[in-house]
Design a protein around this motif. Structure first.
Motif, PDB file in Angstrom:
ATOM      1  N   VAL A 533      51.439  47.268  44.003  1.00 28.06           N
ATOM      2  CA  VAL A 533      52.359  47.026  42.895  1.00 28.06           C
ATOM      3  C   VAL A 533      51.746  47.717  41.686  1.00 28.06           C
ATOM      4  CG1 VAL A 533      53.514  45.322  41.461  1.00 28.06           C
ATOM      5  CG2 VAL A 533      53.061  44.819  43.879  1.00 28.06           C
ATOM      6  N   GLY A 534      52.330  48.818  41.268  1.00 26.76           N
ATOM      7  CA  GLY A 534      51.721  49.602  40.207  1.00 26.76           C
ATOM      8  C   GLY A 534      50.363  50.100  40.665  1.00 26.76           C
ATOM      9  N   GLU A 560      58.529  38.239  48.305  1.00 25.84           N
ATOM     10  CA  GLU A 560      59.634  37.801  47.451  1.00 25.84           C
ATOM     11  C   GLU A 560      59.150  37.822  46.003  1.00 25.84           C
ATOM     12  OE1 GLU A 560      61.038  34.011  48.715  1.00 25.84           O
ATOM     13  OE2 GLU A 560      61.365  34.641  50.792  1.00 25.84           O
ATOM     14  N   VAL A 561      59.892  38.582  45.158  1.00 28.64           N
ATOM     15  CA  VAL A 561      59.490  38.765  43.767  1.00 28.64           C
ATOM     16  C   VAL A 561      60.542  38.121  42.859  1.00 28.64           C
ATOM     17  CG1 VAL A 561      58.762  40.419  42.026  1.00 28.64           C
ATOM     18  CG2 VAL A 561      58.460  40.962  44.458  1.00 28.64           C
ATOM     19  N   PRO A 562      60.255  36.951  42.285  1.00 27.02           N
ATOM     20  CA  PRO A 562      61.216  36.333  41.340  1.00 27.02           C
ATOM     21  C   PRO A 562      61.478  37.262  40.165  1.00 27.02           C
ATOM     22  CG  PRO A 562      59.521  34.768  42.011  1.00 27.02           C
ATOM     23  CD  PRO A 562      59.079  36.102  42.512  1.00 27.02           C
ATOM     24  N   VAL A 563      62.686  37.169  39.621  1.00 32.04           N
ATOM     25  CA  VAL A 563      63.107  38.106  38.578  1.00 32.04           C
ATOM     26  C   VAL A 563      62.266  37.987  37.316  1.00 32.04           C
ATOM     27  CG1 VAL A 563      64.834  36.545  37.595  1.00 32.04           C
ATOM     28  CG2 VAL A 563      65.144  39.008  37.388  1.00 32.04           C
ATOM     29  N   SER A 564      61.666  36.837  37.101  1.00 32.55           N
ATOM     30  CA  SER A 564      60.864  36.652  35.886  1.00 32.55           C
ATOM     31  C   SER A 564      59.414  37.087  36.066  1.00 32.55           C
ATOM     32  CB  SER A 564      60.902  35.165  35.476  1.00 32.55           C
ATOM     33  OG  SER A 564      60.400  34.354  36.541  1.00 32.55           O
ATOM     34  N   SER A 565      59.053  37.689  37.231  1.00 31.74           N
ATOM     35  CA  SER A 565      57.656  38.027  37.523  1.00 31.74           C
ATOM     36  C   SER A 565      57.240  39.320  36.841  1.00 31.74           C
ATOM     37  CB  SER A 565      57.456  38.168  39.034  1.00 31.74           C
ATOM     38  OG  SER A 565      57.820  36.984  39.709  1.00 31.74           O
ATOM     39  N   VAL A 566      55.906  39.451  36.702  1.00 32.88           N
ATOM     40  CA  VAL A 566      55.340  40.676  36.160  1.00 32.88           C
ATOM     41  C   VAL A 566      55.613  41.818  37.131  1.00 32.88           C
ATOM     42  CG1 VAL A 566      53.195  41.828  35.493  1.00 32.88           C
ATOM     43  CG2 VAL A 566      53.533  39.400  34.968  1.00 32.88           C
ATOM     44  N   THR A 581      64.577  46.144  37.844  1.00 31.89           N
ATOM     45  CA  THR A 581      64.088  47.086  38.874  1.00 31.89           C
ATOM     46  C   THR A 581      62.628  46.766  39.197  1.00 31.89           C
ATOM     47  OG1 THR A 581      65.556  48.821  38.039  1.00 31.89           O
ATOM     48  CG2 THR A 581      63.740  49.504  39.476  1.00 31.89           C
ATOM     49  N   PHE A 582      62.345  46.661  40.488  1.00 32.93           N
ATOM     50  CA  PHE A 582      60.967  46.409  40.942  1.00 32.93           C
ATOM     51  C   PHE A 582      60.598  47.490  41.952  1.00 32.93           C
ATOM     52  CE2 PHE A 582      57.345  44.447  42.935  1.00 32.93           C
ATOM     53  CZ  PHE A 582      56.777  43.685  41.923  1.00 32.93           C
ATOM     54  N   LYS A 583      59.398  48.064  41.770  1.00 26.03           N
ATOM     55  CA  LYS A 583      58.954  49.170  42.641  1.00 26.03           C
ATOM     56  C   LYS A 583      57.762  48.712  43.478  1.00 26.03           C
ATOM     57  CE  LYS A 583      58.660  53.389  41.020  1.00 26.03           C
ATOM     58  NZ  LYS A 583      58.144  54.581  40.288  1.00 26.03           N
ATOM     59  N   LEU A 584      57.828  49.042  44.765  1.00 26.02           N
ATOM     60  CA  LEU A 584      56.728  48.766  45.690  1.00 26.02           C
ATOM     61  C   LEU A 584      56.241  50.101  46.249  1.00 26.02           C
ATOM     62  CD1 LEU A 584      55.468  46.063  46.500  1.00 26.02           C
ATOM     63  CD2 LEU A 584      56.727  46.185  48.655  1.00 26.02           C
ATOM     64  N   LEU A 585      54.912  50.254  46.313  1.00 24.94           N
ATOM     65  CA  LEU A 585      54.320  51.517  46.750  1.00 24.94           C
ATOM     66  C   LEU A 585      53.597  51.334  48.073  1.00 24.94           C
ATOM     67  CD1 LEU A 585      52.693  52.604  43.360  1.00 24.94           C
ATOM     68  CD2 LEU A 585      54.953  53.237  44.239  1.00 24.94           C
ATOM     69  N   LEU A 586      53.550  52.420  48.870  1.00 20.87           N
ATOM     70  CA  LEU A 586      52.746  52.461  50.090  1.00 20.87           C
ATOM     71  C   LEU A 586      51.788  53.637  49.943  1.00 20.87           C
ATOM     72  CD1 LEU A 586      52.651  50.761  52.677  1.00 20.87           C
ATOM     73  CD2 LEU A 586      53.938  52.557  53.819  1.00 20.87           C
ATOM     74  N   SER A 723      52.300  52.047  25.772  1.00 20.37           N
ATOM     75  CA  SER A 723      51.476  51.174  26.612  1.00 20.37           C
ATOM     76  C   SER A 723      51.638  51.600  28.064  1.00 20.37           C
ATOM     77  CB  SER A 723      51.895  49.707  26.454  1.00 20.37           C
ATOM     78  OG  SER A 723      51.168  48.891  27.349  1.00 20.37           O
ATOM     79  N   GLU A 724      50.556  51.488  28.796  1.00 21.12           N
ATOM     80  CA  GLU A 724      50.612  51.849  30.209  1.00 21.12           C
ATOM     81  C   GLU A 724      51.383  50.825  31.026  1.00 21.12           C
ATOM     82  OE1 GLU A 724      46.659  52.364  31.555  1.00 21.12           O
ATOM     83  OE2 GLU A 724      46.214  54.051  30.228  1.00 21.12           O
ATOM     84  N   THR A 725      51.437  49.609  30.558  1.00 19.49           N
ATOM     85  CA  THR A 725      52.129  48.548  31.300  1.00 19.49           C
ATOM     86  C   THR A 725      53.006  47.759  30.342  1.00 19.49           C
ATOM     87  OG1 THR A 725      50.323  46.987  30.930  1.00 19.49           O
ATOM     88  CG2 THR A 725      50.213  48.320  32.921  1.00 19.49           C
ATOM     89  N   PRO A 726      54.074  47.132  30.849  1.00 22.73           N
ATOM     90  CA  PRO A 726      54.850  46.218  30.002  1.00 22.73           C
ATOM     91  C   PRO A 726      53.996  45.044  29.575  1.00 22.73           C
ATOM     92  CG  PRO A 726      56.045  46.805  32.015  1.00 22.73           C
ATOM     93  CD  PRO A 726      54.639  47.270  32.196  1.00 22.73           C
ATOM     94  N   GLY A 727      54.376  44.445  28.454  1.00 20.36           N
ATOM     95  CA  GLY A 727      53.649  43.273  27.996  1.00 20.36           C
ATOM     96  C   GLY A 727      54.222  42.007  28.593  1.00 20.36           C
ATOM     97  N   CYS A 728      53.562  40.892  28.303  1.00 17.80           N
ATOM     98  CA  CYS A 728      54.069  39.587  28.719  1.00 17.80           C
ATOM     99  C   CYS A 728      54.461  38.813  27.466  1.00 17.80           C
ATOM    100  CB  CYS A 728      53.028  38.828  29.532  1.00 17.80           C
ATOM    101  SG  CYS A 728      51.449  38.579  28.690  1.00 17.80           S
TER     102      CYS A 728
END
Length: 730
Positions: A533-534, A560-566, A581-586, A723-728
């Motif tokens: 993930v990232g 399973e990734v809840p919509v409110s997750s990082v 949108t959620f991205k998963l990498l291999l 920023s390299e990542t979204p904030g919380c």
């Protein structure tokens, strides 16, 4: 009328007596053997020194005295010891009627500090076999012959070359003979040189006359010696006789010497040593040669035929030559191994004894038996032995299999490094014994097998595309000679390929509360890929920290990734819906190169939320009407009153603003940057005399975004936020 007497020559035999009391067998051993005393001295320091003791004092047995006086101090120290062979007729040895010989020898030993101490050996020995009429010994550093005084023959039938030269010698002896012993040397061209015993001893010869025998000893390459070639073998010869006048007769005793000079050869597997079957200088003249026996021994002891054959020794007749063969490494010799230019090298040394008993028979039935014994140290040149590696890898087994062979018996595998990393050591063999196996062969050599799974972290992997993965091992074996510890290395490089090695597919679907991903595990290839993930690998710890639900089953992985997750990226947010949108990498688990990327974009119902984007915007959806009394959404603003809501309805409000606007405050902590603003509604006040009346509620809602400090690339410089990542949010 003068009568000339002549006699023949000899060899040795072996006998073992007990070690004298008072001496440690681990340090010094002495043993009476037939015709010589044997001393064995084990020492780790400098070579020991030796002294002979008699009534005249103490005599240091260093060269050239040792070889002139009948002491052979062996230079063969590969076994960590020194041996001394002292002839029964050696100087300073007490002789009782040629039957009892008493030796008195000091052994000087040095300790680690260089201090020398003396150990005394006193031993009496007797021959185990009767003396032969002539006994000839070819030692490492001298030649010796002893001849019985009782055996005689006509001068015309004598050995030692016969013919004209012998006639000249006999004539000179008759003319020059006195009542004391003299020594005569025969030279090339029929010349003869006579001298007194005292003169001969001054030239380095040793002459001894006992009640029963006469003895002549000569170091090699004396002035009166000659080098001849007998059947292709170099031979050193001293043709000599002792003579004196006794009344009307001249007693003339042949004391000629003949010893081979060749040190043998090596054919890659065997030591070869050729000795003339008939030593011509010793059996010249008339008569019939008759061989009685041939014998072979090691370390001064003759071996019986079964023992010699069991060790692989052979003694064969090839025309006029006796050829002796000794296999490399045969029992009785010594192997020395060392490392030369990172190559294991070894040599083999053996101290051989050859004995030939023969006679020269005359027409009248007389004859003289001769025992001829040769001591010779044979050694091989350094023989290199390089390890071999065989790649036995079968790609379908998903592991490397490497055979390391041709390892000598005294060598052990010490360490294995793969691609620069230590994989295995002998000390930790029990911990990872599955990776290295040991194979012992019947010939004494041994081998090792190395097995490394493709998925091991030390294996280098390269994706060649089209489903082809290449695995490689750069192997460095460290081998050590036991016990002295010299090490050498063997290097090899091995590759293997897997075809149809495609990464597994990622499946994704939208659910009411988020996104569900599934990854099917590929048999035996699962460890080649990493789900991420990232920048972070997907682990149980990461899932728990971020609120994901992870199920790792035998055939698949479900996330399973809840919509409110990082990890979500949010777009098109309004008061009713938004896209998440959620991205998963291999990734390749070793190179971390992304192989497959799957993004899932889903539409979700908008609820209260704060979104802190990576490009420096904060989006807030809230329901201020939930307060009492109620707040009018369209009357709210941020700290900067000019920043009103982007969208409102009867109950909710949506603000979207950049972090460097609308009165946003920034605070820097130890590891985070915090951006903070407030959604406010000021009350509308109506003056009523000195008081104010308001029907509106006072509303203030603080909203915050937290960004990791190390992810923010610019701050307070050009007011451009990245920023390299979204904030919380908070």
């Amino acid at each position: 009328m003068s009568v000339t007497l002549c006699v023949g020559f000899c060899l040795l035999w072996l006998k073992a007596d007990a070690t004298p009391a008072g001496f440690s067998e681990a340090v010094i051993q002495s043993e009476c053997r037939d015709r010589y005393l044997w001393l064995h001295v084990a020492s780790t320091g400098p070579p020991p020194q030796f002294e002979a003791v008699d009534g005249g004092g103490i005599h240091s047995l260093s060269e050239p005295l040792a070889s002139r006086c009948g002491y052979t101090i062996s230079t063969l120290r590969m076994g960590g010891y020194t041996t001394v062979r002292a002839s029964y007729y050696s100087c300073y040895t007490q002789n009782q009627n040629d039957k009892v010989f008493t030796f008195s020898i000091n052994v000087l030993l040095s300790d680690a500090t260089g201090h020398w101490s003396s150990r005394h050996v006193s031993t009496s020995c007797s021959p185990a076999e009767p003396w032969s009429p002539r006994e000839l010994v070819c030692e490492e550093d001298y030649m010796e012959v002893s001849v019985s005084r009782d055996v005689s023959c006509d001068a015309q039938q004598g050995g030692g070359g016969g013919g004209q030269a012998w006639n000249v010698a006999a004539s000179l002896a008759q003319q020059a003979a006195t009542s004391t012993w003299q020594l005569m040397f025969l030279q090339d061209g029929g010349q003869a040189v006579a001298m007194s015993v005292t003169e001969a001893q001054s030239l380095g010869y040793s002459v001894m006359v006992t009640s029963r025998r006469v003895v002549l000893r000569s170091p090699y390459r004396q002035p009166h010696s000659q080098e001849l070639t007998v059947h292709g073998v170099p031979v050193e010869v001293v043709q000599a006789s002792l003579f004196l006048r006794q009344k009307l007769a001249v007693v003339m005793i042949d004391v000629s010497l003949a010893c081979t000079l060749n040190s043998g050869s090596f054919d890659g597997a065997r030591l070869l040593w050729d000795v003339p079957r008939v030593m011509t200088p010793l059996v010249g003249g008339e008569g019939r040669f008759e061989s009685r026996s041939l014998g072979l021994g090691v370390e001064g002891r003759l071996l019986d035929r079964p023992t010699a054959a069991a060790r692989g020794f052979s003694l064969d007749l090839h025309g006029d030559l006796v050829q002796i063969t000794v296999p490399f490494g045969a029992e009785g010799g010594y192997r020395r191994s060392l490392v030369v230019d990172n190559v294991y090298s070894e040599m083999y040394v053996i101290s051989l004894l050859y004995e030939h008993v023969f006679s020269l028979l005359h027409d009248d039935g007389s004859g003289v038996e001769t025992r001829h014994r040769l001591f010779r140290v044979l050694d091989t040149p350094l023989r290199c032995q390089r390890p071999i590696t065989i790649d036995q890898t079968v790609s379908d087994d998903h592991q490397f299999s490497v055979y390391l062979g041709n390892i000598p018996a005294d060598v052990a595998l010490e360490e294995v490094k793969v691609n620069g990393k230590q994989l295995w050591t002998a000390e930790a063999a029990e911990e990872r014994s599955h990776s290295v196996g040991h194979v012992v062969h019947t010939n004494g050599s041994h081998a090792y097998t190395l097995r490394v799974p493709f998925e091991d972290a030390v294996v280098h992997r390269m994706n060649l595309g089209e489903g082809v993965l290449q695995f490689s091992l750069d192997i460095n074996f460290t081998l050590t000679i036991v016990p002295h510890g010299d090490s050498y290395h063997h290097h090899t490089f091995i590759t293997a390929r897997l075809h149809d090695a495609f990464p597994p597919e990622l499946q994704a679907e939208c659910t009411e509360g988020g996104v569900t991903f599934s990854v099917e595990k590929t048999p035996r290839l699962g460890s080649l890929w990493e789900v991420g993930v990232g920048q972070e690998p997907l682990t149980a710890e990461l899932a728990a920290q971020r609120g994901y639900r992870l199920r790792n089953e035998s055939q698949s992985i479900t996330l399973e990734v809840p919509v409110s997750s990082v990890g979500y990226t949010y777009e098109d947010i309004d008061l009713l819906h938004f896209y998440g949108t959620f991205k998963l990498l291999l990734r390749d688990s070793q190179t971390l190169e992304v192989q497959v990327s799957t993004s899932k974009r889903c539409l979700f119902k908008t609820k209260e939320m704060i979104v802190c984007s990576a490009d420096g915007f904060m989006t807030v959806v809230t329901t201020p009407t939930a307060t009492w009394p109620t707040v009018h959404p369209d009357k709210t603003s941020l700290l900067d009153r000019s920043c009103g809501p982007k969208q409102t309805d009867g109950s909710s409000v949506l603000f979207e603003f950049s972090l460097d606007s609308c009165g946003t405050r920034a605070m820097v902590g130890e590891s985070y940057v915090v951006y903070e603003n407030e959604i406010v509604q000021d009350r509308h006040l109506i003056a009523d005399g000195p008081a104010f009346i308001s029907r509106d509620s006072q509303f203030r809602l603080t909203v915050r975004c937290f960004y990791p400090l190390n992810a923010v690339s610019r701050l307070f410089v050009d007011r451009i936020f990245r920023s390299e990542t979204p904030g919380c949010s908070n």
